[in-house]
Design an enzyme around this catalytic site. Structure first.
Site, PDB file in Angstrom:
ATOM      1  N   GLU A   1      37.196  31.359  36.958  1.00 21.60           N
ATOM      2  CA  GLU A   1      36.881  32.277  36.189  1.00 21.60           C
ATOM      3  C   GLU A   1      35.349  32.538  36.385  1.00 21.60           C
ATOM      4  O   GLU A   1      34.741  31.548  36.131  1.00 21.60           O
ATOM      5  CB  GLU A   1      37.205  31.737  34.448  1.00 21.60           C
ATOM      6  CG  GLU A   1      37.649  33.079  33.656  1.00 21.60           C
ATOM      7  CD  GLU A   1      39.137  33.583  34.257  1.00 21.60           C
ATOM      8  OE1 GLU A   1      38.952  34.676  35.038  1.00 21.60           O
ATOM      9  OE2 GLU A   1      39.769  33.051  33.842  1.00 21.60           O
TER      10      GLU A   1
ATOM     11  N   ASP B   1      34.347  35.041  40.848  1.00 25.40           N
ATOM     12  CA  ASP B   1      34.733  36.063  41.763  1.00 25.40           C
ATOM     13  C   ASP B   1      33.231  36.870  42.198  1.00 25.40           C
ATOM     14  O   ASP B   1      32.987  37.082  43.574  1.00 25.40           O
ATOM     15  CB  ASP B   1      35.690  37.162  41.528  1.00 25.40           C
ATOM     16  CG  ASP B   1      35.450  37.970  40.384  1.00 25.40           C
ATOM     17  OD1 ASP B   1      34.565  37.593  39.435  1.00 25.40           O
ATOM     18  OD2 ASP B   1      36.259  38.739  39.983  1.00 25.40           O
TER      19      ASP B   1
ATOM     20  N   GLY C   1      42.699  45.561  26.101  1.00 25.99           N
ATOM     21  CA  GLY C   1      41.794  44.883  25.494  1.00 25.99           C
ATOM     22  C   GLY C   1      42.212  43.071  25.287  1.00 25.99           C
ATOM     23  O   GLY C   1      41.735  42.486  24.661  1.00 25.99           O
TER      24      GLY C   1
ATOM     25  N   GLY D   1      42.663  41.207  28.164  1.00 22.15           N
ATOM     26  CA  GLY D   1      42.190  40.416  29.395  1.00 22.15           C
ATOM     27  C   GLY D   1      43.120  40.271  30.086  1.00 22.15           C
ATOM     28  O   GLY D   1      42.900  39.390  31.002  1.00 22.15           O
TER      29      GLY D   1
ATOM     30  N   SER E   1      43.678  42.706  32.318  1.00 18.20           N
ATOM     31  CA  SER E   1      43.392  43.691  33.351  1.00 18.20           C
ATOM     32  C   SER E   1      44.319  44.840  33.312  1.00 18.20           C
ATOM     33  O   SER E   1      44.503  45.342  34.330  1.00 18.20           O
ATOM     34  CB  SER E   1      43.356  43.316  34.756  1.00 18.20           C
ATOM     35  OG  SER E   1      42.697  42.078  35.095  1.00 18.20           O
ATOM     36  N   SER E   2      44.271  45.387  32.061  1.00 17.45           N
ATOM     37  CA  SER E   2      44.871  46.927  31.840  1.00 17.45           C
ATOM     38  C   SER E   2      44.184  47.893  32.669  1.00 17.45           C
ATOM     39  O   SER E   2      44.729  48.931  33.275  1.00 17.45           O
ATOM     40  CB  SER E   2      45.151  47.174  30.485  1.00 17.45           C
ATOM     41  OG  SER E   2      43.717  47.016  29.769  1.00 17.45           O
TER      42      SER E   2
ATOM     43  N   ASP F   1      40.541  41.401  39.841  1.00 12.64           N
ATOM     44  CA  ASP F   1      41.523  41.996  39.020  1.00 12.64           C
ATOM     45  C   ASP F   1      42.383  43.147  39.855  1.00 12.64           C
ATOM     46  O   ASP F   1      43.466  43.314  40.110  1.00 12.64           O
ATOM     47  CB  ASP F   1      41.067  42.575  37.998  1.00 12.64           C
ATOM     48  CG  ASP F   1      40.320  41.825  37.123  1.00 12.64           C
ATOM     49  OD1 ASP F   1      40.495  40.498  37.272  1.00 12.64           O
ATOM     50  OD2 ASP F   1      39.767  42.241  36.118  1.00 12.64           O
TER      51      ASP F   1
HETATM   52  C1  GLA Z   1      36.880  40.356  34.237  1.00  5.87           C
HETATM   53  C2  GLA Z   1      36.402  40.878  35.615  1.00  5.87           C
HETATM   54  C3  GLA Z   1      36.778  40.062  36.734  1.00  5.87           C
HETATM   55  C4  GLA Z   1      36.312  38.503  36.561  1.00  5.87           C
HETATM   56  C5  GLA Z   1      36.844  37.900  35.329  1.00  5.87           C
HETATM   57  C6  GLA Z   1      36.224  36.492  35.074  1.00  5.87           C
HETATM   58  O1  GLA Z   1      38.166  40.206  34.262  1.00  5.87           O
HETATM   59  O2  GLA Z   1      36.947  41.994  35.831  1.00  5.87           O
HETATM   60  O3  GLA Z   1      36.258  40.384  37.931  1.00  5.87           O
HETATM   61  O4  GLA Z   1      34.938  38.491  36.733  1.00  5.87           O
HETATM   62  O5  GLA Z   1      36.244  38.806  34.296  1.00  5.87           O
HETATM   63  O6  GLA Z   1      37.011  35.543  35.880  1.00  5.87           O
END
Ligand code: GLA
Length: 392
Positions: free
Chosen positions: A43, A46, A133, A135, A137-138, A184
């Site tokens: 986490e 990236d 919302g 987390g 990745s919508s 994501d």
């Molecule tokens: C969000 C960002 C990702 C990544 C995460 C944390 O989802 O879109 O690129 O940085 O936070 O790991």
């Protein structure tokens, strides 16, 4: 192309078609979908050239539509939580496109603006099972679904999946104002059924890690505390990491080791910068180790690394919340739980828990009885990345 074997995908396509017919008084001719993701470990690594280990979800965003004459796009969504109006129109002329209200349509506009070729006008209807919302990745699912839909519309699959992910990431930067890393969009494009992906964010290469043990369950628990990342926290963390790398005279924290924490201390760096660097450096190592033990199906070791990751995100990166900490704690009370951690950017959203099949119900019951808000649960198998669904 894929068949509609996933019943929820089938339902989503049906819903999107119904909305399309209602709004545009016509039948759609093409359809595409893209998944949300859950990150198992790695986490905030990236954008530090590090490793991440996400998997694509069976929760997806679907878009159906058809080309129309002229250069106007009309888009609509079934999502009741987006800002109004829920139907938006814009000119597809790439050089004129810029972000404006409603906000939800900016993900679509960004992809149209940055698509490798100018597209013609179109009508499209969106629907999604990725919680907004949460987390998961919508937003990436919407961008990648849009890109895949445009490929179907122009009948030209993109030659490079990496380029596709990078364009969608750029759309998020430029049209949603969120300076995200590549994780994501990459996993939404490249997810593979039965596998997690170990992505090396330095060169955007990836390795498939099998994850299809019938006795193992990946349980996502939504704290239902909204996660909003385009605030200042994410860019601030990103800058603190860049500052740490600069002080260490490294290109990025990927090239640092835990010994460099001492160097930062000797340089009397800001204590927050030292903590952020310690999280990133240790998390990059944990992610590589986690991929290795997952290959060997050593879930105990994997779970231990998940807990370490959570603690580091809570104490050093400071992106967890009391609700997420509580969910992790409650899950870990059940003996069949290997590990649990917050997942995604943080500040709300979901946890991910690895648990034996026999004990997953116990985890859900324990959360329901001890979590003081109402949590939602998703039992997820690693799924495929974005696809055209076919032509009607
Ligand atoms: C969000 C960002 C990702 C990544 C995460 C944390 O989802 O879109 O690129 O940085 O936070 O790991």
């Amino acid at each position: 192309m894929t068949s509609l074997e996933n019943p929820s995908l089938q339902q989503l396509v049906k819903d999107a078609r119904e909305l399309f017919v209602k709004e545009f008084n016509a039948q759609p001719t093409v359809a595409a979908f893209a998944p949300g993701r859950v990150n198992l470990i790695g986490e905030h690594t990236d954008y530090n050239d590090g490793f991440v280990l996400p998997m694509a979800l069976p929760l997806v965003t679907v878009v159906v539509g058809r080309p129309v004459d002229g250069n106007i796009a009309s888009v609509t969504t079934t999502d009741p939580t987006v800002d109004e109006p829920r139907i938006a129109q814009f000119s597809v002329t790439q050089e004129n496109l810029k972000p404006e209200l409603p906000k939800w349509a900016n993900y679509i506009k960004g992809v149209v603006a940055l698509y490798p070729t100018q597209v013609q006008g179109f009508e499209a209807a969106y629907t999604s099972s990725v919680p907004v919302g949460g987390g998961l990745s919508s937003s990436a699912a919407m961008e990648v679904a849009t890109y895949t839909f445009l490929e179907a519309l122009t009948n030209k699959p993109n030659s490079s999946s990496t380029e596709k992910a990078l364009i969608c990431q750029k759309a998020e930067h430029e049209f949603a104002g969120m300076p995200c890393g590549i994780m994501d969009q990459f996993i939404s494009v490249m997810g593979k059924e039965g596998h997690a992906l170990l992505i090396d964010c330095m060169d955007n290469t990836s390795k498939d890690i099998p994850l299809n043990d019938p006795n193992l369950v990946i349980l996502i628990t939504n704290s239902n505390v909204k996660h909003e990342l385009s605030g200042s926290e994410y860019p601030t963390r990103k800058k603190q990491c860049a500052d740490a790398a600069k002080l260490l005279k490294k290109k990025s924290l990927r090239f640092a080791t835990l010994d460099d924490i001492q160097t930062l201390e000797n340089l009397k760096a800001d204590p927050d910068i030292i903590k952020r660097a310690r999280h990133v450096i240790s998390e990059i190592k944990r992610t590589q180790d986690a991929a290795q033990v997952l290959r060997c199906k050593d879930y105990r070791k994997f779970g231990k690394l998940m807990i370490e990751s959570h603690n580091s995100l809570r104490d050093d990166y400071e992106v967890s919340t009391p609700a997420l900490d509580k969910l992790v704690e409650i899950a870990c009370e059940i003996p069949g739980v290997y590990g649990s951690r917050m997942t995604g950017g943080g500040f709300g959203g979901c946890t991910v828990t690895l648990v034996t099949k026999d004990d997953v119900c116990k985890v859900i019951e324990n959360v329901n009885s001890k979590y003081d808000k109402k949590a939602s649960f998703y039992i997820c198998v690693p799924s495929n990345g974005a696809r055209w669904i076919g032509c009607f």
